[in-house]
Design a protein around this motif. Structure first.
Motif, PDB file in Angstrom:
ATOM      1  N   GLU A  57      -6.625   5.028  -6.084  1.00  0.00           N
ATOM      2  CA  GLU A  57      -5.572   4.107  -5.629  1.00  0.00           C
ATOM      3  C   GLU A  57      -6.168   2.907  -4.904  1.00  0.00           C
ATOM      4  O   GLU A  57      -5.706   1.774  -5.075  1.00  0.00           O
ATOM      5  N   THR A  80      -4.135  17.056  -4.236  1.00  0.00           N
ATOM      6  CA  THR A  80      -4.275  16.817  -2.804  1.00  0.00           C
ATOM      7  C   THR A  80      -4.640  18.071  -2.020  1.00  0.00           C
ATOM      8  O   THR A  80      -4.776  18.011  -0.803  1.00  0.00           O
ATOM      9  N   TRP A  93       1.176   6.581  -7.081  1.00  0.00           N
ATOM     10  CA  TRP A  93       0.043   7.401  -7.505  1.00  0.00           C
ATOM     11  C   TRP A  93       0.287   8.881  -7.205  1.00  0.00           C
ATOM     12  O   TRP A  93      -0.146   9.752  -7.964  1.00  0.00           O
ATOM     13  N   VAL A 103      -7.346   9.316  -3.719  1.00  0.00           N
ATOM     14  CA  VAL A 103      -7.190   8.143  -2.851  1.00  0.00           C
ATOM     15  C   VAL A 103      -8.133   7.030  -3.292  1.00  0.00           C
ATOM     16  O   VAL A 103      -7.776   5.845  -3.265  1.00  0.00           O
ATOM     17  N   ALA A 129       0.820  -1.214   0.000  1.00  0.00           N
ATOM     18  CA  ALA A 129       0.000   0.000   0.000  1.00  0.00           C
ATOM     19  C   ALA A 129       0.851   1.261   0.000  1.00  0.00           C
ATOM     20  O   ALA A 129       0.514   2.245  -0.674  1.00  0.00           O
ATOM     21  N   THR A 137      -3.476   3.463   5.285  1.00  0.00           N
ATOM     22  CA  THR A 137      -2.203   3.777   4.638  1.00  0.00           C
ATOM     23  C   THR A 137      -2.376   4.770   3.501  1.00  0.00           C
ATOM     24  O   THR A 137      -1.622   5.746   3.400  1.00  0.00           O
ATOM     25  N   GLN A 138      -3.352   4.535   2.638  1.00  0.00           N
ATOM     26  CA  GLN A 138      -3.526   5.409   1.471  1.00  0.00           C
ATOM     27  C   GLN A 138      -3.850   6.840   1.886  1.00  0.00           C
ATOM     28  O   GLN A 138      -3.280   7.800   1.347  1.00  0.00           O
ATOM     29  N   MET A 183      -1.042   9.660   1.164  1.00  0.00           N
ATOM     30  CA  MET A 183      -1.361  10.523   0.024  1.00  0.00           C
ATOM     31  C   MET A 183      -1.872  11.894   0.437  1.00  0.00           C
ATOM     32  O   MET A 183      -1.799  12.844  -0.347  1.00  0.00           O
ATOM     33  N   SER A 211       0.714   3.913  -3.043  1.00  0.00           N
ATOM     34  CA  SER A 211       0.339   5.300  -2.756  1.00  0.00           C
ATOM     35  C   SER A 211       1.405   6.269  -3.234  1.00  0.00           C
ATOM     36  O   SER A 211       1.089   7.339  -3.783  1.00  0.00           O
ATOM     37  N   THR A 212       2.677   5.926  -3.056  1.00  0.00           N
ATOM     38  CA  THR A 212       3.767   6.792  -3.509  1.00  0.00           C
ATOM     39  C   THR A 212       3.781   6.911  -5.028  1.00  0.00           C
ATOM     40  O   THR A 212       3.987   7.996  -5.586  1.00  0.00           O
TER      41      THR A 212
END
Length: 330
Positions: free
Chosen positions: A199, A186, A163, A196, A156, A266-267, A271, A160-161
């Motif tokens: 992802e 964001t 994306w 998010v 995850a 996590t996401q 993010m 996320s990184t």
């Protein structure tokens, strides 16, 4: 009729006794079988096989939940953790403080709406690609499977990184392709949640796709051919034929998606940099983390965890109850 032996005696009587024993249900029964322990020969046998798994689940699931609920009833901060102050029993004080906080209700509403959007999008993408897998040849099917499993296997944090880089306002290729310049995805609340969501769907749809595809392959081909001969479109075949037959599988993937997406951490944390500007992208899991570890209010964070657990249990039980009322066997 019994056969007569050399000595004139009948040889058929033991055979007659054996037949009568079989008729009475006692033939071949070992002595002492009626005294066998019910723990071995009764209804306890399945539990003996399940005992190792139940012990593991008890250690990894039941005991942590018990500790979580226990801490939620105490004033448990950094002072109590370090031993500087004694632990005091608060009762439902943490829950009263939590329910009296307007931010909690805002975060709860955002979590429910975000999880619902993620579940619907994941199911739609996964089911559509599962149907597509049944329509393409072997090589495209293999490529799509490998790509989906690669997305599923990506951690995850890594996903996320990646994306974030794709939608970066300075170096991301998405803004260049769309001609958006230095637009920050964001910065706004809705755009951050949308990023998010993309992802989450990207890393979650492979489970739905593979599971539903396996269920479709188990459907008899004659049923699909009959629906096609009757002039049914692909959407009508899915809605009227495949979906009812795959309903037990859809129940499983829906409940799994609800659980996974409701407790996304996590996401959102990676993010949106910990919940977005002024906490505009907080969800319950990130909110609990902030209360427990950033503010050192472990009792309050545990209360949020208990509330999340009860919500998920309630949603799952209500969903299963509705399905049972419709006559579905689960």
């Amino acid at each position: 009729m019994a056969r007569v032996g050399r000595g004139g005696g009948s040889v058929g009587r033991p055979r007659d006794k054996e037949v009568r024993g079989k008729r009475s249900g006692r033939a071949g029964a070992p002595r002492g079988a009626s005294n066998a322990s019910p723990l071995v020969s009764g209804g306890w046998t399945p539990w003996l096989y399940l005992a190792p798994a139940l012990v593991v689940l008890g250690g990894l699931l039941v005991y942590p939940i018990y500790q979580l609920g226990l801490i939620s009833f105490f004033q448990y901060t950094q002072a109590q953790v370090s031993g500087g102050e004694p632990t005091t029993f608060e009762g439902f004080g943490n829950y009263a403080e939590l329910f009296g906080d307007p931010q909690f209700w805002q975060v709860l509403l955002a979590t429910v709406l975000f999880a619902a959007a993620c579940v619907v999008s994941t199911l739609a993408v996964g089911c559509a690609l599962a149907v597509l897998l049944t329509r393409v040849r072997a090589l495209p099917r293999l490529v799509l499977m490998l790509a989906a499993l690669g997305a599923w296997a990506t951690p995850a944090v890594t996903g996320s990184t990646v994306w974030l880089f794709l939608f970066d306002p300075d170096f991301g290729p998405v803004n260049r392709m769309l001609g958006l310049g230095d637009h920050s995805w964001t910065y706004g609340r809705l755009s951050a949640f949308f990023l998010v969501l993309l992802e989450v769907v990207w890393c979650s749809f492979p489970f739905v796709m593979v599971t539903v595809y396996a269920g479709i392959r188990a459907v008899p081909g004659e049923v699909l051919e009959a629906a096609a001969l009757d002039g049914a479109s692909q959407w009508r075949i899915w809605r009227s034929v495949l979906a009812p037959m795959l309903r037990p599988i859809l129940v499983v993937v829906t409940i799994q998606s609800v659980i996974w997406d409701f407790k996304v951490f996590t996401q959102i944390y990676v993010m949106t940099n910990g919940g977005g500007i002024a906490g505009q992208n907080l969800v319950l899991n990130v909110y609990a983390y902030q209360q427990a570890f950033a503010s050192s209010q472990y009792g309050l964070g545990s209360a949020i965890g208990v509330v999340m657990l009860l919500i998920l249990l309630a949603v799952t039980l209500v969903y299963l109850r509705l399905l049972r009322r419709q006559g579905e066997e689960l």
